[in-house]
Write an enzyme that holds these catalytic residues in place. Structure first.
Site, mmCIF file in Angstrom:
data_model
loop_
_atom_site.group_PDB
_atom_site.id
_atom_site.type_symbol
_atom_site.label_atom_id
_atom_site.label_comp_id
_atom_site.label_asym_id
_atom_site.label_seq_id
_atom_site.Cartn_x
_atom_site.Cartn_y
_atom_site.Cartn_z
ATOM 1 N N HIS A 87 0.836 -1.197 0.000
ATOM 2 C CA HIS A 87 0.000 0.000 0.000
ATOM 3 C C HIS A 87 0.873 1.250 0.000
ATOM 4 O O HIS A 87 1.806 1.369 0.801
ATOM 5 C CB HIS A 87 -0.923 0.017 1.219
ATOM 6 N N SER A 88 0.586 2.176 -0.918
ATOM 7 C CA SER A 88 1.290 3.456 -1.027
ATOM 8 C C SER A 88 2.789 3.197 -1.227
ATOM 9 O O SER A 88 3.161 2.552 -2.197
ATOM 10 C CB SER A 88 0.981 4.308 0.213
ATOM 11 N N MET A 89 3.646 3.669 -0.341
ATOM 12 C CA MET A 89 5.074 3.368 -0.475
ATOM 13 C C MET A 89 5.303 1.872 -0.619
ATOM 14 O O MET A 89 6.157 1.421 -1.394
ATOM 15 C CB MET A 89 5.844 3.887 0.745
#
Length: 245
Positions: A87-89
């Site tokens: 998720h995200s990074m």
């Protein structure tokens, strides 16, 4: 300290799912998934150093080094079909770990990129260069439990160093093209995410010659908290494993 947290070992499971947290996140973010995901899947969450039960360990400030360390930790567990969810990074790291594992002859069967711009379309905004209030403001805008922690002065002092480290790590990351990457990718986003829209998420398709899917769910950057059941259903569908009874 080990890199992986598996709260519910399933030696019978046919597939493993390795989950990589967002900037400022920890393995505990994925704890609720362990009991809800299909019994055919054994879930492992990556614990980055410098936080939670690894708080005393030095932070890793270089994405390439972090990718190598994570890939090394996953390698002994690639004896079964395995997928990566980030998720995200964590989505960018999951993609890079998948690339490295594939180069080493242990390609995962799928990469799930959640709430993330693709590695070759990162943008130029540098949250890590802001003062403390600026970093906190960004976290609050994105939402999630980490933002709540940063509102508490005592927790803020503890949490802010690794949050800033993670922002710098992903902002300093530079994508290098990888011709021939054929691992299927599924991008999943929230329809009100201020960080990534549908058009940008669709560019994940440019990074693989394998199948690509884009799923949009109601919610903001942390849509996957409220939409956990739908995210897990998408993961199970893509991995072709039976759903939770």
């Amino acid at each position: 300290m080990t890199w992986l947290r598996c709260v519910e070992p399933r030696p019978w499971a046919a597939t493993r799912l390795f989950c990589l947290p967002h900037a400022g996140g920890s393995a505990v973010f994925y704890r609720p998934w362990a009991k809800e995901i299909s019994p055919a899947v054994e879930l492992h969450a990556v614990q980055y150093p410098g936080r939670a039960d690894r708080l005393a360990e030095p932070l890793v400030a270089d994405a390439d080094r972090l990718v190598r360390l994570i890939a090394g930790a996953l390698a002994p567990l690639m004896d079964r079909p395995a997928a990566l969810f980030g998720h995200s990074m964590g989505a960018v790291l999951a993609y890079e770990v998948a690339r490295l594992l594939r180069e080493r002859g242990a390609a995962p069967v799928h990469v799930f990129a959640s709430g993330a711009r693709p590695p070759h379309d990162r943008g130029a905004d540098r949250v890590s260069d802001r003062d403390d209030d600026g970093v906190v403001a960004e976290m609050i805008e994105l939402g999630g439990t980490d933002a709540d922690a940063l509102r508490n002065p005592e927790l803020r002092e503890l949490v802010l160093p690794y949050v800033r480290n993670d922002f710098a790590l992903i902002e300093d990351y530079a994508h290098r093209p990888a011709p021939g990457f054929d691992v299927p990718i599924t991008a999943i986003i929230g329809d009100a995410d201020p960080h990534v829209d549908r058009a940008r998420a669709a560019r994940w398709a440019e990074l693989t010659t394998g199948p690509f899917a884009l799923k949009e769910l109601p919610g903001d950057h942390f849509y996957l908290v409220e939409r956990q059941a739908e995210v897990l259903a998408e993961v199970q569908r893509a991995l072709d494993v039976p759903a939770t009874p």
